[in-house]
Design a protein around this motif. Sequence first.
Motif, PDB file in Angstrom:
ATOM      1  N   TYR A   8       0.867  -1.179   0.000  1.00 38.47           N
ATOM      2  CA  TYR A   8       0.000   0.000   0.000  1.00 38.47           C
ATOM      3  C   TYR A   8       0.904   1.229   0.000  1.00 38.47           C
ATOM      4  O   TYR A   8       1.559   1.539   0.994  1.00 38.47           O
ATOM      5  N   TRP A  13      -3.215   0.394  -3.517  1.00 34.44           N
ATOM      6  CA  TRP A  13      -2.653  -0.958  -3.474  1.00 34.44           C
ATOM      7  C   TRP A  13      -1.828  -1.158  -4.736  1.00 34.44           C
ATOM      8  O   TRP A  13      -2.262  -0.783  -5.833  1.00 34.44           O
ATOM      9  N   LYS A 187      -3.891  -6.639   6.555  1.00 31.91           N
ATOM     10  CA  LYS A 187      -5.316  -6.467   6.904  1.00 31.91           C
ATOM     11  C   LYS A 187      -5.536  -5.118   7.608  1.00 31.91           C
ATOM     12  O   LYS A 187      -6.547  -4.443   7.385  1.00 31.91           O
ATOM     13  N   SER A 190      -5.912  -2.495   5.135  1.00 34.28           N
ATOM     14  CA  SER A 190      -7.211  -2.404   4.462  1.00 34.28           C
ATOM     15  C   SER A 190      -8.144  -1.515   5.303  1.00 34.28           C
ATOM     16  O   SER A 190      -8.978  -0.783   4.764  1.00 34.28           O
ATOM     17  N   ASP A 193      -7.005   2.085   4.720  1.00 30.19           N
ATOM     18  CA  ASP A 193      -7.552   2.528   3.438  1.00 30.19           C
ATOM     19  C   ASP A 193      -9.010   2.981   3.625  1.00 30.19           C
ATOM     20  O   ASP A 193      -9.432   4.021   3.108  1.00 30.19           O
TER      21      ASP A 193
END
Length: 491
Positions: A8, A13, A187, A190, A193
């Motif tokens: 990232y 990504w 994770k 994510s 993000d």
Amino acid sequence: MTVIHKMYIDGRWTNGASTKIRSILNPATEEVMGMVGDGVIEDAEAAIKAARRAFDSGEWPETPVEKRRDYLRKLADLLEASADEFARLETLNTGKPLRESELDVADAVAAFRYFADLACKKITVETISREDGTTSVITREPVGVCAQIVPWNFPLLMAAWKLAPALAAGNTCVFKPSELTPLTAIKLFSLIDQVGFPPGVVNLLLGDGNHVGSVLAESPLVDKIAFTGGTKTGRSVMRAAAGNMKNISLELGGKSPLVIFEDVDVETAVDTALYAMYFNQGQVCVAGSRAIVHAPLYDEFTRRFAERAQQITIGNGLVAETEMGPLISKQQLERTEQYVAIGLKEGARLLCGGKRAPGHEEGYYFLPTAFTDVTLDMRIAQEEIFGPILVIQKFEDEAEAIRLANGTAFGLAAGVLSEDRERAERVARRLRAGMIWINSYHTPYVDAPWGGYKQSGIGRELGIHGLEAYLEIKHTNIKDKPESIGWFAAR
Ligand code: NAD
């Protein structure tokens, strides 16, 4: 089809600059449980550049601290909401028992909340009005671009300990997890993000230490390097960081003593020593890997310790009954075996364990192990093994206990067990270690400093000291308007 996890960088990504892929293993089964992109030099440079731009544009450092707090609180909320998934994934990737992963996730959530709030309270401005008519204004500012490198034993928790104070203080980050355990960090990104941090503020770089870690340590565009890992690697990071005089924080290895006095009930002493040593299979920087036991208690302690160590339930971390999981890797398993051989060769006596756990065809399982008849000069008493091997030493009086406890190059943590509080505190004062537990062990407190003396590192994480590690201090002296000083006569 296996999902390939990515890096990232700059809010996106990316597969990275190469097609290199790394397989991630489950240490309980030796099965491939994930595939991740493997970073190369160009990826490290791209991540550093993104963080540099995000810092220099001022978007994040100049965002009001209350707004930065809101981002971090949101991240904490999202993490808490998926705590079960994170805990399960951490156990799958590290092998640690689920009850330990659950603690790690809860502690990670607490770290994001704590630093989010602390920054609002502590990033303050001090002023001093002076008789010469000037005012001194003392401000705290972020250090800049922070490269953060962590090991494999507490992947998510170490990510939180690094990212939370750095981001709360207004820095931008390039975070690199261990190449063995990147899954919970991926994770976490994510969620990062989802929270929507501005692009480049927080970047995830994957890959191994020699390829991408060293680029972070060397880069002149990086202002600070925060490293947790082995002392040998720490030394090379420090050397590389000297190029542009980076601000450094090093959290390194240990060989921490647990001093046990004769007034402690033997069951309590053994129970505490087992916990201090075998939590996370002994793969803990602060592991109480040297039990230093008062002579009158020694025989009973060693007898009971051997019995209790052999009763520990070893197995897959996902099984509820499991008390100890596998080691992280084949390499770590072989290293642990080598240290058993070294101990035997040095003349120490194997009290229990000493071999791979029987009944496990797959997985890197090793028996809880302990040595007696250990002298301070032995390698097993001096070197960090980072596996489930305890060395037990005997002492006659307080002075000898202190000499043994302080007798290594490390100074990370120590424990003292005694009913006599005055004695325990007196001994604790003489121990050259950054963290001491009296009648307890292991617990990190998010608001109290974490770090070591001697070759266990430089600086502190957690608490106010952990936030200050990510702040520069600026003194601005202000006079209302320009006036001649007249020091040199105008002719
Ligand atoms: P390690 O030193 O091998 O690796 C740690 C990290 O550094 C990894 O991400 C690795 O990829 C990276 N790295 C390796 N070589 C590098 C280089 N030349 N330049 C930059 N980065 C590099 O440690 P490990 O085996 O992953 O973890 C075990 C060690 O971590 C133990 O010594 C343990 O005591 C220590 N540790 C310390 C603390 C603490 O708070 N003091 C906490 C956890 C672990």
